[in-house]
Write an enzyme that holds these catalytic residues in place. Structure first.
Site, PDB file in Angstrom:
ATOM      1  N   LYS A   1       0.891  -1.141  -0.079  1.00  0.00           N
ATOM      2  CA  LYS A   1       0.123   0.043  -0.053  1.00  0.00           C
ATOM      3  C   LYS A   1       0.950   1.187  -0.037  1.00  0.00           C
ATOM      4  O   LYS A   1       0.693   2.095  -0.659  1.00  0.00           O
ATOM      5  CB  LYS A   1      -1.007   0.032   1.208  1.00  0.00           C
ATOM      6  CG  LYS A   1      -1.642   0.995   1.155  1.00  0.00           C
ATOM      7  CD  LYS A   1      -2.507   1.577   2.512  1.00  0.00           C
ATOM      8  CE  LYS A   1      -1.486   2.579   2.915  1.00  0.00           C
ATOM      9  NZ  LYS A   1      -1.814   3.133   4.397  1.00  0.00           N
TER      10      LYS A   1
ATOM     11  N   ASP B   1      -5.813   0.316   0.572  1.00  0.00           N
ATOM     12  CA  ASP B   1      -6.019   0.621   2.168  1.00  0.00           C
ATOM     13  C   ASP B   1      -7.088  -0.015   2.539  1.00  0.00           C
ATOM     14  O   ASP B   1      -8.071  -0.712   1.884  1.00  0.00           O
ATOM     15  CB  ASP B   1      -5.654   2.248   2.654  1.00  0.00           C
ATOM     16  CG  ASP B   1      -6.770   3.086   2.253  1.00  0.00           C
ATOM     17  OD1 ASP B   1      -7.925   2.701   1.614  1.00  0.00           O
ATOM     18  OD2 ASP B   1      -7.012   4.236   2.794  1.00  0.00           O
TER      19      ASP B   1
END
Ligand code: SF4
Length: 214
Positions: free
Chosen positions: A111, A129
């Protein structure tokens, strides 16, 4: 995507940073906390540690008091110092530009790496996320059990030109409307496209009839 784009024109990160290294630190700090909290602590942090070299020369203990309010600070301090040392020693103080190099840094997952790639380096990437994961699954853009699986599926579902923007649109939507508990389906711009909408609206109707009966 077009409806979300119309709803959420802003496609930049809410994190404040002056350069790519500061963005990396801000994203590392944002794990398990809000961007607003990160933005509150980074001005003092970046004032006292203005460069990768300054972070590399610090000890994790020296860093901890600056970031203590943003959760997991012991681990984050260690990872940030270790990552800064690698960036200084191996990359001359410049944040590396590939997914492989970024994810090899301590405390940097896919991420974080994908945020760096898209926001700092202009590479098409979808950072998954918690908001992106939840909204994508509810909307049926992905049917994934892990963020990595969701990332792969989203890259197949969403045209590449929208990957980086879609990350921001889905985050905005997840924060404002498709929140974790009690999503606001009645005021959602994609409710007619969403396979989860009926389920939530039925649940709310049951709750409200339970309250009236009580
Ligand atoms: S309809 Fe509800 S579940 Fe679906 S995306 Fe909108 S808020 Fe989320």
């Amino acid at each position: 995507m077009e409806r979300l784009a119309a709803e959420y024109a802003d496609t930049t990160t809410a994190l404040r940073f002056a350069d790519t290294f500061q963005l990396l630190i801000a994203v590392m700090l944002s794990a398990q906390t809000t961007d607003a909290r990160v933005n509150r602590i980074t001005p003092a942090l970046f004032a006292d540690f203005p460069t990768a070299q300054a972070f590399a020369a610090a000890s994790p203990e020296r860093l901890s008091p600056y970031i203590a309010s943003c959760g997991l600070y012991v681990t984050k301090s260690k990872n940030i110092v270790a990552a800064a040392r690698i960036i200084v020693e191996r990359y001359g103080g410049q944040v590396p530009r590939t997914l492989e190099e970024l994810t090899a840094l301590p405390g940097v997952g896919r991420k974080t790496a994908n945020v760096l790639l898209s926001v700092a380096f202009g590479v098409d990437a979808i950072a998954v996320d918690t908001h992106v994961f939840r909204v994508a699954n509810r909307l049926g853009l992905a049917r994934a059990k892990t963020p990595q699986e969701a990332e792969r599926q989203l890259m197949r579902t969403i045209p590449q030109k929208w990957w980086s923007s879609a990350h921001h649109w889905l985050i905005h939507h997840g924060r404002a409307v498709c929140v974790a508990r009690n999503p606001r389906c009645a005021c959602c711009v994609v409710d007619d496209l969403c396979p989860s909408a009926k389920r939530f609206l039925r649940l709310y109707a049951r709750r409200s009839s339970g309250r009236s009966a009580g």
